[in-house]
Scaffold this motif. Structure first.
Motif, PDB file in Angstrom:
ATOM      1  N   PRO B   5      -7.173  -2.321   4.551  1.00  0.00           N
ATOM      2  CA  PRO B   5      -5.747  -2.463   4.228  1.00  0.00           C
ATOM      3  C   PRO B   5      -5.559  -3.067   2.840  1.00  0.00           C
ATOM      4  N   CYS B   6      -4.352  -2.971   2.334  1.00  0.00           N
ATOM      5  CA  CYS B   6      -4.060  -3.534   1.019  1.00  0.00           C
ATOM      6  C   CYS B   6      -4.376  -5.030   1.023  1.00  0.00           C
ATOM      7  N   PHE B   7      -5.099  -5.458   0.025  1.00  0.00           N
ATOM      8  CA  PHE B   7      -5.552  -6.841  -0.036  1.00  0.00           C
ATOM      9  C   PHE B   7      -4.382  -7.811  -0.160  1.00  0.00           C
ATOM     10  N   HIS B   8      -3.309  -7.368  -0.809  1.00  0.00           N
ATOM     11  CA  HIS B   8      -2.182  -8.272  -1.030  1.00  0.00           C
ATOM     12  C   HIS B   8      -1.205  -8.290   0.148  1.00  0.00           C
ATOM     13  N   CYS B   9      -0.756  -7.114   0.563  1.00  0.00           N
ATOM     14  CA  CYS B   9       0.316  -7.106   1.561  1.00  0.00           C
ATOM     15  C   CYS B   9      -0.157  -6.698   2.951  1.00  0.00           C
ATOM     16  N   GLY B  10      -1.381  -6.194   3.095  1.00  0.00           N
ATOM     17  CA  GLY B  10      -1.903  -5.880   4.415  1.00  0.00           C
ATOM     18  C   GLY B  10      -1.444  -4.548   4.969  1.00  0.00           C
ATOM     19  N   LEU B  11      -0.685  -3.787   4.188  1.00  0.00           N
ATOM     20  CA  LEU B  11      -0.251  -2.474   4.646  1.00  0.00           C
ATOM     21  C   LEU B  11      -1.370  -1.469   4.396  1.00  0.00           C
ATOM     22  N   MET B  30      -5.858  -1.861  -3.197  1.00  0.00           N
ATOM     23  CA  MET B  30      -4.446  -2.212  -3.199  1.00  0.00           C
ATOM     24  C   MET B  30      -3.648  -0.953  -2.881  1.00  0.00           C
ATOM     25  N   CYS B  31      -2.474  -1.150  -2.290  1.00  0.00           N
ATOM     26  CA  CYS B  31      -1.725   0.018  -1.832  1.00  0.00           C
ATOM     27  C   CYS B  31      -0.816   0.601  -2.908  1.00  0.00           C
ATOM     28  N   CYS B  32      -0.387  -0.208  -3.849  1.00  0.00           N
ATOM     29  CA  CYS B  32       0.603   0.306  -4.799  1.00  0.00           C
ATOM     30  C   CYS B  32       0.498  -0.468  -6.120  1.00  0.00           C
ATOM     31  N   PRO B  33       1.063   0.092  -7.185  1.00  0.00           N
ATOM     32  CA  PRO B  33       0.974  -0.611  -8.477  1.00  0.00           C
ATOM     33  C   PRO B  33       1.653  -1.982  -8.446  1.00  0.00           C
TER      34      PRO B  33
END
Lengths: 60, 797
Positions: B5-11, B30-33
């Motif tokens: 999952p995205c390291f920052h937000c978990g999505l 990461m999931c997004c910029p």
């Protein structure tokens, strides 16, 4: 039983002191943030070196 | 390999993206910029240990184009004479204590910031900074850099008042508790030993000690009850404070008499217990109110009112509305709030003055007409000269009106109060009769029986039943990003059976993009775009944003701008008349027919008087959670329909995509209103969900109105519920919670009535001691308050 005539006024005095201290604490904002200090105490030790330096400088 | 999952937000990380960040020697996905940028700035600032400290994922971040951030407005608002400035900020996106650590560390590094502390409980920050070194907008962007949102807010009078009230409550409860403890200690001793074998001197001494401890409870802790009761009596409208005060005073003076005469019963412990429990119930009620106030505050103080003022060089710049002076010239865009009382000097428009006058019909304004500050410009751009500022201006009148509206009790509170008045008279009557009956028949403890009757029947629980449920529901919803401005909207919502959606900006995100441009006339593509961009600068319609995203360097002067609500606008550039807008608008004004049926997106057409020049195809992104929400609504038996001003093919496309079967396209605001009324005429209660300028009348007409993120100020002003997040599943949550709220209110009322009616005969028969009555009454109130509080902890659905 006669000791009660002395002990109860003493406890009354204590209550007055406790109430005074408590009211002071409320008024000076001790109860404004009840969660923060519990977390903050854990953060303190991780101050990085430069910041520590800066703090020491400001204390001088 | 399982996906990380995205390291920052978990999505979950979408396929085919490769945003990565190096953390502790490992490369994390990461999931997004947006998340990538935030994580980079956290790590680069030496704050990487945030990721090891935190206990919850951070909210997902979106990259916001700089052009859309108007932090500079806040700088205008915060110009101070002194160097050191203290500012309060509301921070959004805090999920755990590590967030606070991160923010405090990051902001403390900013030069000029001398302190930045966040209150954990309220999620509010206070900043001390040097205004010569750092601007408020820099502080805000530093907060944004690490992935949070911050809004300055003015710690207004109301907040100050509430803080004082809270401290007052805590002090009063402390005094009542400490003193009550002593009194109870003595009383329990007397209960256990019995008074027979006791030294009469000791008994007298203990009674005087109890009296001594009860006096501060009476004079300090119970003061608010006496004040309220006195106020009620003066107006001859006894509320529940009257029997409360009667009970407290009666019990105290009867006890005092017994103490002085040294015979009969004392009720000091009942007085203390009564006050303690009542204060506790009131404090919890106060807390729910506090949450509600804090949530509504965010909306009212989020952004300062600005105005476009003409400066010396003839250009328009953004200034704070409060700094405008008489004779300043301002530009007022369609959809914007009129910043000050002013006189139109060029252009004509229609203005919605309902906030000031209550009149829903738009009022036409031409050169020479007076515009009222605070009303909404809904048709076209006008230029106006400020005619009145300061205390006398309408704008400051509005602030006063808003304050008054806040102070006024909502209808449902008044209803509960009226009920309580009747009830209180009943109680006083019953108590009087009980006392008289006991006195005449020489019942030994007639006083304590009538005291019990008075206390046990106190309608506290009854009058708390509805307000506590509403406030608890409001604060629960607030935590999920929904602001309820009208508590009673929840009641209506639960019984609603049809939901009407607007399309653009409501079901879709309203972030428009030009996906295609077809050239039909003699202009080339960039010329057509330039003209369209210049015209759209004057519109606040969501579609206009597609043209505003790129700030064109070459600004052509536009004159004679006219705005047709929701349909399009026209203006003169280089002596040539241009029209820009929907198909029907263009066909009417240029007299040509346009074929747009093959397009999927919304067409925006540029034409001159004779021919069509270009067709821009604008696409919009469907909001998250929309199909699920529609499916849920349909399966729970509610009617769903879509009303849109857009052309048929794009409405049909969207309706199919999200699963709405009932849809109408090409509607003017008036048509929408007609459609809504025709649905309401069949007796169904209609909920309207909308966002735009053209939705305002429909929102005002609907039984319950909900406006979504990014809604125009006009739409916000006329809606009962505001959805702040992007997730449309919140509507589901609001609906679910509204029916739970109604159920809880019913439970509360049942319980309160059952208790009051059930306890009365037992008290009249003399089976209840006064202190037990105090306990019973307070527990019944607490049951109601805690039952309402359940709403705050309901599971997310």
């Amino acid at each position: 039983m006669d000791s009660l005539y002395f002990l109860i006024p003493v406890s009354a005095l204590l209550v007055v002191v406790i109430i005074y201290i408590f009211l002071w604490a409320v008024r000076s904002g001790q109860f404004d943030d009840l969660e923060g200090p519990a977390h903050r105490i854990l953060d303190e030790e991780e101050l990085d070196v430069t910041q520590q330096q800066a703090e020491e400088d400001s204390e001088k | 390999m399982t996906k990380e999952p995205c390291f920052h937000c978990g999505l979950p990380v979408p396929d085919n993206t490769h945003f990565r960040v190096d953390f502790a020697g490992q490369s994390k996905a990461m999931c997004c910029p947006g998340c990538e940028a935030v994580a980079m700035s956290i790590i680069e600032n030496g704050l990487a240990s945030f990721y090891t400290k935190r206990t919850a994922f951070s909210p997902q971040m979106e990259l916001v184009p700089d052009a859309l951030i108007n932090d500079k407005d806040y700088d205008l608002a915060s110009e101070h004479s002194s160097e050191t400035v203290e500012t309060s900020l509301i921070i959004d996106g805090i999920t755990c204590s590590a967030c606070i650590w991160l923010l405090e560390k990051h902001l403390a590094k900013l030069p000029g910031v001398s302190s930045f502390t966040i209150n954990y409980a309220t999620r509010r920050a206070s900043v001390k900074s040097d205004s010569t070194q750092v601007k408020l907008s820099q502080i805000l962007s530093a907060v944004r850099e690490v992935g949070y949102q911050a809004y300055p807010y003015d710690e207004g009078k109301q907040q100050e008042q509430l803080n004082k009230e809270r401290k007052g409550f805590i002090s009063k409860m402390a005094v009542a508790l400490f003193c009550g403890m002593q009194v109870m200690m003595i009383t329990i001793g007397l209960y256990l030993s019995g008074t027979e074998g006791m030294d009469p001197v000791m008994l007298e001494f203990l009674r005087w000690v109890s009296c001594f401890f009860t006096v501060p409870v009476l004079l300090f802790s119970a003061k608010p009850f006496f004040q309220a009761a006195w106020r009620d009596l003066k107006q001859l409208r006894p509320g529940m404070d009257v029997p409360v005060s009667l009970g407290i005073l009666g019990a105290f003076f009867a006890s005092l008499l017994s103490t002085v005469l040294n015979e009969g019963e004392t009720y000091y412990e009942s007085v203390c217990m009564f006050v303690i429990f009542l204060l506790l119930a009131r404090y919890i009620e106060f807390l729910t109110r506090l949450y509600a106030v804090q949530s509504s505050e965010r909306i009212s103080q989020a952004s300062p009112v600005t105005a476009l003022q003409r400066n010396g060089k003839g250009q328009f710049e953004t200034v704070l509305a409060s700094t405008l002076k008489i004779a300043d010239v301002v530009q007022i865009n369609a959809g914007a709030v009129i910043p000050a009382d002013s006189c139109v000097i060029s252009g004509k428009t229609a203005v919605d003055e309902s906030i000031l006058t209550g009149e829903n019909e738009p009022v036409a304004k031409a050169v020479g007409s007076l515009l009222l500050g605070g009303s909404h410009n809904i048709e076209s751009v006008v230029f106006a000269q400020v005619s009145c500022v300061g205390e006398q201006s309408t704008l400051s009148t509005i602030t006063r009106l808003v304050d008054r509206a806040h102070a006024e009790k909502p209808a449902w509170v008044q209803r509960a109060d009226r009920f309580a008045v009747v009830f209180v008279w009943g109680i006083i009557l019953v108590t009087g009769l009980t006392a008289w009956h006991g006195w005449v028949n020489e019942v030994a403890d007639w006083f304590s029986i009538s005291l019990s009757v008075l206390v046990v029947t106190c309608p506290c629980a009854l009058s708390l039943a509805t307000p506590t449920a509403y406030t608890a529901a409001m604060s629960a919803l607030f935590e999920r990003g929904v602001v309820v401005t009208q508590g009673s909207a929840l009641e209506v919502l639960a019984s609603s059976d049809h939901i009407v959606f607007d399309k653009t900006g409501t079901l879709t995100e309203g972030s428009m993009r030009i996906v295609a441009c077809t050239i039909l006339g003699q202009l080339n593509e960039s010329q057509a775009r330039d003209i369209a961009e210049c015209l759209e600068q004057y519109s606040d319609h969501p579609i206009a944003n597609a043209f505003k995203q790129k700030s064109s360097a070459s600004k052509l002067p536009v004159s004679n701008i006219e705005y047709k609500n929701g349909a399009g606008l026209s203006g003169v550039i280089d002596g040539q008349q241009y029209y820009l807008g929907s198909k029907s608008f263009i066909e009417k004004s240029s007299g040509t027919t346009v074929d747009v049926l093959s397009l999927k997106g919304t067409p925006v057409i540029l034409s001159n008087e004779r021919e069509v020049l270009a067709i821009f195809e604008i696409h919009d992104v469907v909001r998250t959670g929309v199909p699920e929400m529609i499916e849920h609504l349909l399966s729970s038996g509610k009617g769903v329909s879509l009303l849109s001003g857009d052309h048929f093919s794009s409405v049909q496309w969207l309706a199919k995509k999200v699963g709405i079967e009932q849809y109408w396209s090409d509607l003017s605001p008036l048509d929408k209103l007609d459609k809504l009324e025709s649905i309401q005429a069949t007796g169904t209660k209609v909920v309207m969900v909308g966002d735009g300028v053209n939705d305002a009348p429909v929102l005002a007409k609907a039984d319950v109105s909900i406006s979504v993120t990014g809604a125009s100020q006009l739409a916000r002003a006329s809606s009962d519920i505001l959805i702040l997040g992007d997730d449309m599943k919140n509507i589901q949550q609001v609906l679910a919670l509204s029916s739970t709220t109604n159920a809880i209110i019913r439970q509360n009322l049942c319980w309160a009535l059952l208790y009051n009616i059930g306890a009365l005969p037992i008290a009249i028969m003399g089976y209840i001691e006064p202190w037990q009555a105090a306990l019973g009454m307070s527990v019944s109130s607490l049951v109601v308050v805690l039952n309402s509080f359940r709403l705050r902890f309901l599971r997310r659905r």
